[in-house]
Design an enzyme around this catalytic site. Structure first.
Site, PDB file in Angstrom:
ATOM      1  CE  LYS A 168     -55.048  43.474 -65.978  1.00  0.00           C
ATOM      2  NZ  LYS A 168     -55.684  44.127 -67.107  1.00  0.00           N
ATOM      3  CG  ASP A 204     -57.463  47.210 -70.921  1.00  0.00           C
ATOM      4  OD1 ASP A 204     -56.790  48.161 -70.493  1.00  0.00           O
ATOM      5  OD2 ASP A 204     -58.012  46.385 -70.158  1.00  0.00           O
TER       6      ASP A 204
END
Length: 461
Positions: A168, A204
């Site tokens: 990311k 997450d």
């Protein structure tokens, strides 16, 4: 193409034959989906095996989370949620079952810190954490903290996680191969002004699963379809050869963080990849890595659509062959445009025209708009179907009669048809006697992190 049809029929007659033919490679057949499921399951089993895990694309990291919330967790908890260009700090007060108060603040991570040293990153996080505790008058209290860290981790316990690699857009030096919990503890200690007990580190997806399980005890899968894509699920400890913790006969299950974004890194998805996928991969910061993620997630979906639109414009099939500087610039067709364009009511192109105007394509005709929408639908439907293949494979593997899938992430949340596309496709491939449900995680990985900390405290005391 069957399940893409209902959403397309109403304007598909305006889509040119050439565009339809060119987009055919972006539509997954049921046969291809079955093959993807078979290959994914094979790779998950490799990730669970001790001898095969080092070579497996899908790493299936053990999270060491073995207890799901039972709704009786109480108290004040901090949560830190780091998973992209922003991070959140949360203060969560769990009261009675399903009753909680949550205060949170979002902090930005400047590009210079994303690409700087690990020390800078964790000092920045510790500073924001201390400021947040001051603001909310818990500066003097010693609070348990759940740390959501949404990058590939090899977990060695509930409070020890070694970063396997950055994703990311992050590339902080001195962190890969290190225990990120220790790096955060060190940064907090360097300040010396706040007391925090880090009770758990999690991903997450785990946070999403825990957050949904607090409300719905049937939740067995956590899914993220946002900037990145990943899933975790409940697996039997006996199937996890990498499990290293104390074996407790009362705890037969453990959460597995699949890190399925890397599926296809060994070529397993080459049979469905297109020239657009290969170009995105070539120009990414991690060529050859996270292949499935690059076909699904919000970080790449807009660019996939742009590459197809550019190709068709240059071939004279769109906009009379006349593009624009913005259209031809990498990264300028945002994923939110895909959602906006597909939000137009059938036969209308209001949002589509807004987007094309922003891109300097004011000369677009209604047929161009219909074609652009069709391209966006092919890209987003393929993403939804790839995700569905993975979820159906996990549900079939667990083989429980009823499963809730907790889902979070901007693509799932904001794309107008993603949920419906997934529901229909998963139903098609899940064993007929299994019922399932997709549940949007309301406050996702933040509350989930606090819940993992709360469950860990519940177990410890």
């Amino acid at each position: 193409m069957d399940l893409v049809k209902p959403f397309m029929d109403l304007h598909v007659d305006r889509v040119s034959k050439e565009i339809r033919e060119q987009c055919q490679e972006l539509i997954l057949s049921d046969k291809q989906i079955e093959e993807i499921m078979r290959r994914l399951l094979k790779e998950i089993n490799r990730g669970l095996g001790k001898a095969t895990q080092p070579e497996a694309d899908i790493k299936c990291f053990i999270t060491y989370v073995q207890d799901l919330p039972n709704g009786k967790e109480k108290g004040k908890f901090l949560a830190l949620d780091l998973g992209g260009t922003n991070f959140r700090v949360l203060l969560i007060h769990l009261k009675d079952e399903n009753d909680f108060e949550m205060l949170s603040k979002i902090y930005a991570i400047p590009q210079s810190i994303m690409l700087g040293s690990g020390t800078q990153l964790f000092d920045h996080i510790a500073e924001c954490l201390a400021n947040f505790m001051k603001e909310h008058s818990v500066y003097e209290e010693k609070l348990p903290l759940g740390f959501t860290f949404s990058f590939p981790l090899t977990q060695l316990g509930l409070t020890k996680g070694i970063l396997a690699r950055w994703t990311k857009g992050f590339n902080c030096s001195g962190v890969v191969g290190e225990d990120v919990v220790q790096l955060l503890k060190d940064a907090i200690a360097r300040r010396g002004d706040v007391q925090i007990e880090i009770c758990a580190i999690l991903n997450d997806t785990t946070g999403t699963l825990m957050s949904c399980a607090w409300k719905n005890h049937n939740c067995r899968i956590g899914l993220i379809v946002g900037t990145g894509s990943n899933a975790c699920y409940v697996e039997k400890v006996e199937n996890c050869e990498m499990f290293d913790g104390p074996k407790d006969p009362k705890k037969e299950h453990v959460l597995i963080n699949t890190e399925w974004g890397a599926f296809g890194d060994n070529g397993a998805l080459d049979f469905v990849r297109t020239e657009y996928d290969r170009e995105i991969d070539h120009f990414s910061i991690n060529p050859g890595r996270q292949i499935q993620e690059k076909m699904i997630s919000g970080m790449y979906m807009g660019e996939l659509a742009r590459l197809a639109i550019v190709k068709f414009t240059r071939a004279g099939l769109l906009f009379g062959g006349v593009g624009s500087d913005i259209l031809f610039k990498r990264g300028q067709f945002f994923t939110k445009y895909v959602s906006e364009i597909e939000s137009d009511k059938p036969g209308t192109y209001m949002y589509c025209r807004d987007v094309l105007d922003e891109l300097g394509l004011e000369h677009a005709t209604d047929e161009d708009c219909a074609n652009v929408r069709y391209i966006c639908e092919c890209v987003s439907s393929r993403a939804a179907h790839l995700v569905s293949a993975g979820i159906a494979a996990l549900i079939n593997k667990m083989d429980e009669k009823s499963v809730t899938v907790g889902v979070d992430g901007s693509v799932y949340r904001f794309h107008p048809k993603f949920h419906d596309l997934m529901k229909a496709k998963i139903r098609q491939f899940v064993k007929p006697d299994i019922s399932f449900d997709l549940m949007l995680s309301e406050d996702g990985s933040g509350r989930g992190a606090a819940l993992v900390a709360a469950v860990a405290c519940r177990e410890a005391h």
